[in-house]
Design a protein around this motif. Sequence first.
Motif, short mmCIF file in Angstrom:
data_model
loop_
_atom_site.label_atom_id
_atom_site.label_comp_id
_atom_site.label_asym_id
_atom_site.label_seq_id
_atom_site.Cartn_x
_atom_site.Cartn_y
_atom_site.Cartn_z
N ASN A 98 0.82 -1.21 0.00
CA ASN A 98 0.00 0.00 0.00
C ASN A 98 0.85 1.26 0.00
OD1 ASN A 98 -2.31 -1.60 0.10
ND2 ASN A 98 -2.43 -1.54 2.33
N ALA A 99 1.93 1.26 0.77
CA ALA A 99 2.78 2.45 0.86
C ALA A 99 3.39 2.78 -0.50
CB ALA A 99 3.88 2.23 1.89
N VAL A 100 3.93 1.77 -1.16
CA VAL A 100 4.57 2.02 -2.46
C VAL A 100 3.52 2.43 -3.49
CG1 VAL A 100 5.87 0.96 -4.34
CG2 VAL A 100 6.52 0.52 -1.96
N ALA A 101 2.37 1.79 -3.48
CA ALA A 101 1.31 2.13 -4.44
C ALA A 101 0.83 3.56 -4.25
CB ALA A 101 0.15 1.16 -4.31
N LEU A 102 0.61 3.96 -3.01
CA LEU A 102 0.17 5.34 -2.75
C LEU A 102 1.26 6.33 -3.13
CD1 LEU A 102 -1.72 5.01 0.66
CD2 LEU A 102 -2.69 5.81 -1.51
N GLY A 103 2.51 5.99 -2.81
CA GLY A 103 3.62 6.87 -3.16
C GLY A 103 3.71 7.10 -4.66
N GLN A 104 3.48 6.04 -5.44
CA GLN A 104 3.51 6.18 -6.89
C GLN A 104 2.32 6.99 -7.41
OE1 GLN A 104 4.03 1.90 -8.10
NE2 GLN A 104 5.62 2.80 -9.37
N ARG A 105 1.15 6.69 -6.88
CA ARG A 105 -0.05 7.37 -7.38
C ARG A 105 0.01 8.87 -7.13
NH1 ARG A 105 -6.24 7.10 -5.28
NH2 ARG A 105 -7.15 8.24 -7.02
N PHE A 106 0.54 9.24 -5.98
CA PHE A 106 0.58 10.66 -5.62
C PHE A 106 2.00 11.21 -5.67
CE2 PHE A 106 -3.25 8.99 -3.53
CZ PHE A 106 -4.20 9.89 -4.01
N ARG A 107 2.82 10.70 -6.57
CA ARG A 107 4.22 11.09 -6.63
C ARG A 107 4.37 12.58 -6.94
NH1 ARG A 107 7.03 7.28 -10.39
NH2 ARG A 107 8.79 8.64 -9.97
N ARG A 156 6.90 3.89 9.68
CA ARG A 156 6.65 5.06 8.82
C ARG A 156 7.93 5.52 8.14
NH1 ARG A 156 2.31 8.48 9.38
NH2 ARG A 156 3.70 10.29 9.35
N SER A 157 9.03 5.53 8.88
CA SER A 157 10.30 5.98 8.31
C SER A 157 10.78 5.04 7.21
CB SER A 157 11.36 6.08 9.41
OG SER A 157 11.01 7.08 10.35
N LEU A 158 10.67 3.74 7.45
CA LEU A 158 11.09 2.77 6.44
C LEU A 158 10.21 2.85 5.20
CD1 LEU A 158 11.85 -0.22 8.84
CD2 LEU A 158 13.53 0.94 7.37
N ALA A 159 8.92 3.02 5.40
CA ALA A 159 8.00 3.14 4.25
C ALA A 159 8.33 4.39 3.44
CB ALA A 159 6.56 3.17 4.73
N THR A 160 8.61 5.49 4.12
CA THR A 160 8.98 6.72 3.42
C THR A 160 10.25 6.52 2.62
OG1 THR A 160 7.94 8.10 5.12
CG2 THR A 160 9.61 9.14 3.73
N GLY A 161 11.21 5.83 3.20
CA GLY A 161 12.45 5.56 2.48
C GLY A 161 12.23 4.72 1.23
N ALA A 162 11.35 3.73 1.32
CA ALA A 162 11.05 2.90 0.15
C ALA A 162 10.38 3.72 -0.95
CB ALA A 162 10.15 1.74 0.56
N ILE A 163 9.45 4.59 -0.56
CA ILE A 163 8.78 5.44 -1.55
C ILE A 163 9.79 6.36 -2.22
CG2 ILE A 163 7.13 7.33 -1.82
CD1 ILE A 163 5.55 6.01 0.51
N GLU A 164 10.68 6.95 -1.43
CA GLU A 164 11.69 7.86 -1.99
C GLU A 164 12.61 7.13 -2.96
OE1 GLU A 164 13.52 9.43 1.49
OE2 GLU A 164 11.99 10.99 1.79
N LEU A 171 14.90 2.03 -7.25
CA LEU A 171 14.26 0.72 -7.20
C LEU A 171 12.97 0.79 -8.00
CD1 LEU A 171 14.44 -0.06 -3.36
CD2 LEU A 171 15.84 -1.14 -5.13
N ASP A 172 12.55 -0.35 -8.57
CA ASP A 172 11.21 -0.35 -9.15
C ASP A 172 10.22 -0.70 -8.04
OD1 ASP A 172 10.97 -3.18 -8.90
OD2 ASP A 172 11.80 -3.49 -10.90
N ALA A 173 8.94 -0.57 -8.34
CA ALA A 173 7.93 -0.73 -7.30
C ALA A 173 7.95 -2.13 -6.69
CB ALA A 173 6.55 -0.44 -7.88
N ALA A 174 8.09 -3.16 -7.54
CA ALA A 174 8.08 -4.52 -7.02
C ALA A 174 9.27 -4.77 -6.08
CB ALA A 174 8.10 -5.51 -8.18
#
Length: 202
Positions: A98-107, A156-164, A171-174
Amino acid sequence: MTTDPPPPPSARADARRNRDAVIAAAMRVLSADPEASMREVADASGLTRTTVYRHFPSREELLRAIFELVAREADAAAREATAGDPGLEQVMRAVARNAVALGQRFRFLAGYDQTVLGEAALTAGDDPLLRWIEVAQARGETRAELPPAWQLRALRSLATGAIEAVLAEQLDAAEAQQLLAATLIAAFAAPSAGDRDDPAVR
């Protein structure tokens, strides 16, 4: 003193549709050009500029509405991921996805100041995640020595890092989803009985 009667339901429905149309248009336009003007958003919405500015008098108001949409989606995703108190691996994989998907959608929001929302909206999804962490810790599934609030902050911090990393095309989303899920599971999973006897994994 007299007051104006409330608008009829049909008028409220039309206003809601117009507002949603502006937000949808803004997401399309800003995804292509984060610096696009309100005039371009109005043109893309198919509505008059007067109508657009009636709903969103400023660019900041429009961005706040989009951030609020992000917050609602993040909260809904967290509630869905934790519904029924599933196990740690299932929750962490859902959180990563969910974190990566939201990060991409609202990039396109990455460069904007998110503080316009206020702290409550910026912590969307925290309540269901914190409740799940507390329950999981009580049943011995997450590390007892890590306070639930700290686990949430680290998540939250790790998820933010993955999105960044995805937004920076490191990295790609997968890959990001897989690495984030693996990291969260390894970080928070309570050690097994055998591991507890091994000083190297304490």
